[in-house]
Design an enzyme around this catalytic site. Structure first.
Site, PDB file in Angstrom:
ATOM      1  N   SER A   1      -7.011   4.618  -1.071  1.00 60.57           N
ATOM      2  CA  SER A   1      -6.850   3.173  -1.204  1.00 60.57           C
ATOM      3  C   SER A   1      -8.166   2.444  -1.464  1.00 60.57           C
ATOM      4  O   SER A   1      -8.152   1.304  -1.905  1.00 60.57           O
ATOM      5  CB  SER A   1      -6.214   2.599   0.070  1.00 60.57           C
ATOM      6  OG  SER A   1      -4.909   3.093   0.222  1.00 60.57           O
TER       7      SER A   1
ATOM      8  N   ASP B   1       0.838  -1.194   0.000  1.00 55.02           N
ATOM      9  CA  ASP B   1       0.000   0.000   0.000  1.00 55.02           C
ATOM     10  C   ASP B   1       0.877   1.250   0.000  1.00 55.02           C
ATOM     11  O   ASP B   1       1.725   1.412   0.877  1.00 55.02           O
ATOM     12  CB  ASP B   1      -0.940  -0.018   1.216  1.00 55.02           C
ATOM     13  CG  ASP B   1      -2.162   0.860   1.018  1.00 55.02           C
ATOM     14  OD1 ASP B   1      -1.986   2.063   0.746  1.00 55.02           O
ATOM     15  OD2 ASP B   1      -3.281   0.336   1.108  1.00 55.02           O
TER      16      ASP B   1
END
Lengths: 669, 669
Positions: free
Chosen positions: B224, B175
Site C-alpha cells: 500500500s 484499501d
C-alpha cells in the site's frame, strides 16, 4: 467440461426444485403457486415467450399441504399499468391450454439427503405458448389458487429503440474470464520496463468498460448455460437451463421459452448470424443462441434444434445459423452422440451448408453459402498445445471424420472468427449480422486448474479481437459494428507472487517447498518476458517468450479439489485430482498421484465429489467499442447486455417481422 | 498490519536491492549504472523531484566487477527532444552535488540465502535535489561510467491542462478492494428477488468504470505504500517506499523524492487538503499523501514530516494537512511511538489545530480551523465490531488519551468524511480542496482472512460515498467535485458457493465437512438477506439483516497461511494462524488451534513464515463521477490516476506557485 455437465444434468432431473439454499423446491417459486416468468422479469417489446402457472401440493416435509392434492381450478389474470385484470387466454387471444399434472421430489437439506428423506410434491399446471407483450409498460400477473391464495408477478416491458444504430454486432465471450485473469495474462504476454508495459492487449485499448453481475435467477453462482441465456435473451434462468424458465415437470423440453436475440433478428429482418467456439458446438455458450431446454446435457437434440428450430411447439421459425464453427463432431457423426443416430454433416449439407472438417477446407469455403465447420471431436485443442506443445495433438484421436486419427489441420479462434466475418458480411449484406465468438477453454482449463492453458486461450481471444478490428477496418465495417467483449461468469483466481520453481523442486518437505514463493517485493518481474537462449516459439507479440521460466507466477484459486502445485507450465493437459483410489470409494477425489510430482499438496475446499475447480461469484468485465458503446458503461445485470444490444439493433418492435419468421399469433394490445 | 510492516521494513534494510526475481540488487537498475528516476518515467510539468545517479561495483557474486571499486568519475547528461546534451547541474542551474559512497549487500537467490552467501556491492553516487522539468516533451538522460559504459533513461513530461475543471476532488480508497469483494458485499448487503437486486450500492450507480494496474516499479505485487505513492505522485515506487525512488543507500530518508498532488496544490494555490482513514494515521495510505521515505515503518518521523514538511533537504514547504482524522494515537502520545518522544497532540495544537479524541468532540470542532482527530490507538475498530459486536470494543485498551481504557465514543468513516468535507469546504473556499478518505480495514481484515469484517468495512465505504454525494448536493458542491473511488491493490478473494454451517459443524471428518458446500445451483440465494426472528441490527439498507445465517457464503483466497474454515462470521476478530507452537520454532505458522474449532483445515500456499494472506496482482476497479469523470474510462496504470486528477485540477504549471509554497530553485527552460 462434458463429464461434469452430465453429472449436473442428472442431478437436475431429480433435484430441479428448490427452497432455501442447498436444494430448492423450485428456485423461482418460494410459495406453492408459481408464475413463470416470475416476479421482476423484464421483456423486450414483441419478444415471444411462454407463460406457465404451477400449483404445488407437497405430500410430506415442512411444506406439506392439502394432503398432497394440488388445486386444479387455479386462475390467472394480467393487468397492464393499473388497468383492469384480464384472463390470460383472452388477453393474448390464445385458447385455454390443457391442464397438466406431474409429481416431483427434492431434498430439503443435506441432512435429508444423507437420510434419503425425499419430499414429494404433486403439481398441476397450464402453459400459454408463444405470446408477446408489444407495448412498453408495467404488467401485473396474478395467480389465484387454493381459493384464498395468490401469487403475483410484476413484469416490465422496457421501452427499446426501433431504429438500428449498429449494422453489426460481434459479441466475444471469454468463458469464465475475469479481470484477475486478464491482469495475469498481461503479465505473461507483455514486457514491462520499470512498471510500464511496452505493448498492450487489444482489450486494454477498448474505450469503454462496464461490470456485469452474472448470478442465476435462483442461485448466486451461475453455469454457462443460464448465463449465456441471460446474455442472449434478457431473461435469467437456472443452472443447466437456457432459453427457458425452469419448471418442475420431468420433460427437459417443455419448459416456458423466451426468444433470443438471433431468433428476433431472424424474425424481424432476416439478418445473418453465426456462432464460433473453441468448445464442442453443443456446449452451452454456442448452443444457447437459438435453443431451448432446461437440460444442457441433451447435446444431440440441441444440435437438431439449432439446425431445424423448435419442432415440438409453435415458435419462431428458424433455419439454422449462417456460420457454425467449432468442435464436437460427436453430435454430427451418425451414432450414439447424434440425435436419433443421424448424420448431421449430411443434414447441414442438405440445407445448403458448406461443410469444413479442417482449416484448409474452412479457408476455401464459399463465403456466399451457409457454413458449418467442425474440426475435431470434443473441444478444440487449446492454443498452448497447438503452438507450444504440438506433440500433445498427435496423441489425440479426435479427427472430426471419426476415423480415430489426430486432427492436426486445426484452425484457432482467430481463423474461425475472421472466416465467420467473411461469410456473415457477405450473407448479411445490408441487413447486417450478429456473431458470437467464444474462447471456451479459458473456463475449461481453469476448471482443471491449468492456468497456463487458460491464460494462453485468453491471449488468443485478445489476438482475435485485434485481428477482428483490423479486418473490420479493412472491409469498411468498423464504424458500423458494435464490438462487445465479456464473460459469462468467473472462476476464483488471482496471482499472489512468484515461485522459484528450481528451489521448490529441490526441497523435500511440503512446508519448505512453500518457501519458494516470493511475495510483495520478492515477486519481482515477469519471468515470461525474459529471453531464454534456445527458446523461440515465434508466436509474436501478445504471447510469452518463455512459458517455463525458473521464476513462474504463483496463482491461487478461490476453490479447488485436492491437488499438488509446483507452479510450472504443464507440458501436457492437467488432471489435478482423481477418483476411485483403492479403499476410498467413488466420487471421492484425491490428489492425482501423477500430477506435479515435485510439488506440494494443497488440500481442497470443495466437496470431495468435485473433480475440478468451480465457478465463482465475481462480476465480470464488459469491454465495448463502436456504435452504442457508451451504453455499456457502469455496473449492471447480465440481462442488461441483451437490452443494450437490442437498443443498438433497434429491436423494440412489435412481434411481427419482415424477415423469414412467422407472424405472431397475437396482435398488438 | 503493523507487525507485518515492521518485518518488511527490516527486510528492506538488508535486502533493498534486486536482480531477477526473488531478490534484487536494485529493482530499477539491471545494469551497474543507475538513473533514478529510471527509464520510462513520466512527469507533470513543473513537478519537483530529485535525480540520483549510482554506480555499482559488486565485490563478489555473479556480477563481480572492477574488484569492487565503483567508478567515481561518472558523468550525466540530459537532452530534450533531440536537442544537444547538457550537463545535469548546468541544465537545472544547481551546484554539482558531493560524491557519496556506501556499501550494501543482497542475496542472489533462495539457495544463496539458505547458504547465507551474501553479495557485497560498493556504490558511488550523486543526487541533484529539488529540480523540475517545466516543459512537456521527451527527455533523455544518459549516465556514462567505467569509461565505456552507459545507462540511458527516457522520460516524458506530459502535456497537462493549466486550467481547473474541478474545484474539488474527493478520492476514496478502499484499501485492497477488488471487484470480487464488491460483488460479494452486494450479495450480503442487498436483497435480490428472482435475480434482480431491489436496492443498490452507491458504487453500482457510479456512471464511469475503469481498471487500474497496481504493480510496483520493480515487482508485480505491490504494497500500500508504493501504490499510494503512484496514485498521489504519478511515479511508481518500490514495496515499502512512498514519495521516493528507492536507492541502495542505508539512509531511509535520503532517497530521490517526487512531489505529490497535495504538495503541488499547496504550492500552486494554497488549496485545502485532508486525509481520513480507518487505519492508524502513520499507515501508508494516509501518510503517503505528503511524506517521503523508502521505509514505511518509520511511523514517528513520518507524523513529524506530515506536520512540518521535509526538513532534512530543501523541498516544497508544507504546514500540515487541514484535516487529519483516524487512529494511531501511538505516534501522537509522548513516548516510544512518537518522534523524539514528543507530544504530537501538543505539536498540532500549537500549529492551530483543533484536536478531537472522540466523536462528540469531532462533531463540535470549529470548521474554520485545521482539524486533527485521533480516536484510538492502532486502527479504528471495524464497522462490524462497532455495529454488530460492540462488546468487542469494551475489551480494548485503545483510548487515544493513552489511559488504557476502551475508546467507545468512536466515529466511523462516514462521520469522519462528512466532518472533513465541512472543514475543507470552509477552509478551501474558492481555492477548493482535495480529500483522501480510506476504508483501510478492507485490506487489514482480508489479510486476517476475516472476510465478514472486510466486507462490512466495504459496505461502510459505500455508505460513506452515498452520504458524501448527498452532502455535496446539499452544500452546492456536487457539480464542482470530481469523486473517484478506487483501491491500491487487491487480495485474491472470490465466493464459490454457500456453506450449510449447521451441517458443516455436525460432521466429524474434515473431508465430510467440505460436503456442506453447495456450488452452482446449490449455492441458492443469499442467507444474509433472509429475515431471522429475533435478529434486528437496525443498520438499515446497504447492510445484511443477518450476519450469521445458516447458509453462509463460502469464499476462498488466492493465498493463505494454514487456517481452519467454518464459513461463519467470527464473533471476535480473527487470527487464522499462529507462530511458535512447541517444537516448531519461530516464523513457522500453523493453524490457530483457537480459530473456528468446528471447521476443517485448509493448508497454506504461502511461505510458512507468513502469518496472513497477502496482496494479489489483479487490476482494481476505478469509479468516477463529476467533472472529468470521462477521463477515468478504460484500462490504465495506477500512475495515470494522478495525471487524470492533475488534468482535472489544471496542474500542468511550471514550478512556481501562488499558494504558500516557495518559488522554485530552477527557472523555466
Amino acid at each position: 467440461m462434458i463429464a461434469k455437465v452430465s453429472v449436473l444434468a442428472a442431478l437436475t432431473a431429480t433435484l430441479s426444485a428448490v427452497n432455501a439454499q442447498t436444494f430448492h423446491r423450485l428456485g423461482t417459486c418460494p410459495t406453492l403457486g408459481c408464475i413463470l416468468p416470475p416476479d421482476q422479469q423484464d421483456f423486450l417489446p414483441g419478444q415471444y415467450f411462454d407463460l406457465r402457472f404451477e400449483v404445488h401440493a407437497p405430500v410430506n416435509g415442512s411444506e406439506a399441504f392439502n394432503k398432497g392434492v394440488p388445486d386444479e381450478k387455479f386462475t390467472g389474470t394480467i393487468t397492464k399499468d393499473g388497468g383492469s385484470p384480464k384472463n390470460i387466454a383472452d388477453y393474448f387471444k390464445v385458447s385455454e391450454p390443457q391442464l397438466e399434472k406431474w409429481t416431483f421430489s427434492w431434498y430439503e437439506d443435506l441432512f435429508a439427503r444423507d437420510a434419503k428423506n425425499k419430499t414429494i410434491v404433486n403439481a398441476a399446471s397450464k402453459i400459454y405458448r408463444r405470446i408477446a407483450l408489444n407495448e412498453p409498460g408495467t404488467y401485473k400477473i396474478k395467480l389465484n389458487y387454493y381459493s384464498n391464495k395468490t401469487t403475483e408477478a410484476t413484469w416490465v416491458v422496457r421501452p427499446i429503440a426501433k431504429t438500428k444504430k449498429a449494422k453489426n454486432i460481434i459479441f466475444f465471450i471469454g468463458d469464465g474470464m475475469t479481470t484477475n485473469m486478464i491482469t495475469a495474462a498481461r503479465l505473461l504476454a507483455h514486457k514491462s520496463i520499470n512498471g510500464k508495459y511496452q505493448t498492450k492487449f487489444a482489450l486494454d485499448q477498448m474505450p469503454v468498460i462496464g461490470h456485469q453481475m452474472t448470478h442465476s435467477i435462483d442461485s448466486f453462482i451461475t453455469d454457462s448455460a443460464n448465463s449465456a441465456s441471460a446474455l442472449y435473451s434478457g431473461h435469467k434462468s437456472t443452472v443447466n437451463a437456457m432459453g427457458v424458465y425452469v419448471d418442475s415437470s420431468p420433460d427437459s423440453f417443455d419448459d416456458p421459452k423466451v426468444e433470443t436475440i438471433v431468433e428476433i433478428i431472424t424474425r424481424l429482418w432476416g439478418s445473418a448470424w453465426g456462432a464460433v467456439s473453441t468448445a464442442f458446438m453443443a456446449d452451452a455458450t454456442p448452443i444457447a443462441l437459438a435453443t431451448h431446454t432446461r437440460t444442457r446435457g441433451m447435446y444431440g437434440p440441441l444440435i437438431d434444434q439449432m439446425l431445424n428450430g423448435v419442432t415440438n411447439y409453435t415458435w419462431t421459425k428458424m433455419n439454422g445459423p449462417d456460420v457454425f464453427f467449432g468442435g464436437g463432431a460427436e453430435q454430427f457423426l451418425p451414432g450414439s452422440g447424434s440425435y436419433q443416430g443421424k448424420d448431421y454433416y449430411d443434414a447441414f449439407a442438405k440445407k445448403g451448408y458448406t461443410v469444413s472438417l479442417n482449416k484448409t477446407s474452412l479457408l476455401k469455403a464459399d463465403d456466399s453459402k451457409k457454413a458449418l465447420g467442425i474440426f475435431c471431436t470434443g473441444n478444440l485443442p487449446v492454443w498452448l498445445d497447438r503452438n507450444i506443445f504440438p506433440d500433445n495433438l498427435k496423441k489425440l484421436k479426435n479427427d472430426p471424420s471419426g476415423n480415430k486419427s489426430a486432427a492436426l489441420d486445426l484452425p484457432g479462434l482467430k481463423e474461425m472468427t475472421l472466416k465467420a466475418i467473411d461469410v456473415l458480411h457477405k450473407r448479411g449484406g445490408d441487413k447486417g449480422f450478429f456473431l458470437m465468438s467464444e474462447a471456451a477453454s479459458i473456463d475449461k482449463q481453469m476448471h482443471a486448474l491449468d492456468y497456463s492453458r487458460a491464460l494462453g486461450d485468453l491471449m488468443e481471444l485478445d489476438d482475435t479481437l485485434k485481428a477482428t478490428i483490423e479486418k473490420l477496418e479493412k472491409i469498411g465495417e468498423l464504424n458500423n459494428t458494435l464490438i462487445v467483449v465479456s464473460a459469462d461468469h468467473g472462476h476464483g483466481f488471482d496471482v499472489f507472487g512468484n515461485a522459484d520453481t528450481k528451489y521448490l523442486a529441490a526441497q523435500k518437505d511440503d512446508r519448505k517447498k512453500r518457501d519458494a514463493v516470493g511475495v510483495y517485493a520478492n515477486s519481482g518481474l515477469s519471468g515470461y518476458q525474459m529471453e531464454q537462449p534456445g527458446i523461440s516459439y515465434n508466436t509474436g507479440a501478445n504471447f510469452p517468450v518463455n512459458w517455463d521460466p525458473r521464476y513462474a507466477i504463483a496463482p491461487g484459486f478461490g476453490a479447488n479439489p485436492d491437488h499438488r502445485e509446483n507452479y510450472r507450465v504443464n507440458k501436457s493437459p492437467r488432471v489435478p485430482a482423481v477418483d476411485g483410489l483403492p479403499g476410498f470409494g467413488k466420487d471421492n477425489y484425491f490428489v492425482n498421484p501423477a500430477d506435479n510430482t515435485d510439488g506440494f499438496i494443497v488440500n481442497g475446499t470443495l466437496p470431495t465429489e468435485e473433480a475440478q475447480g468451480v465457478h465463482s461469484l465475481t462480476d465480470v468485465p464488459v469491454y465495448a467499442r463502436g456504435p452504442c458503446s457508451d451504453l455499456f458503461q457502469g455496473t449492471y445485470n447480465n440481462i442488461d447486455i441483451f437490452y443494450k444490444m437490442a437498443e443498438c439493433f433497434g429491436l423494440g418492435q412489435p412481434s411481427h417481422g419482415t424477415g423469414n419468421g412467422t407472424s405472431p399469433g397475437c396482435k398488438k394490445h
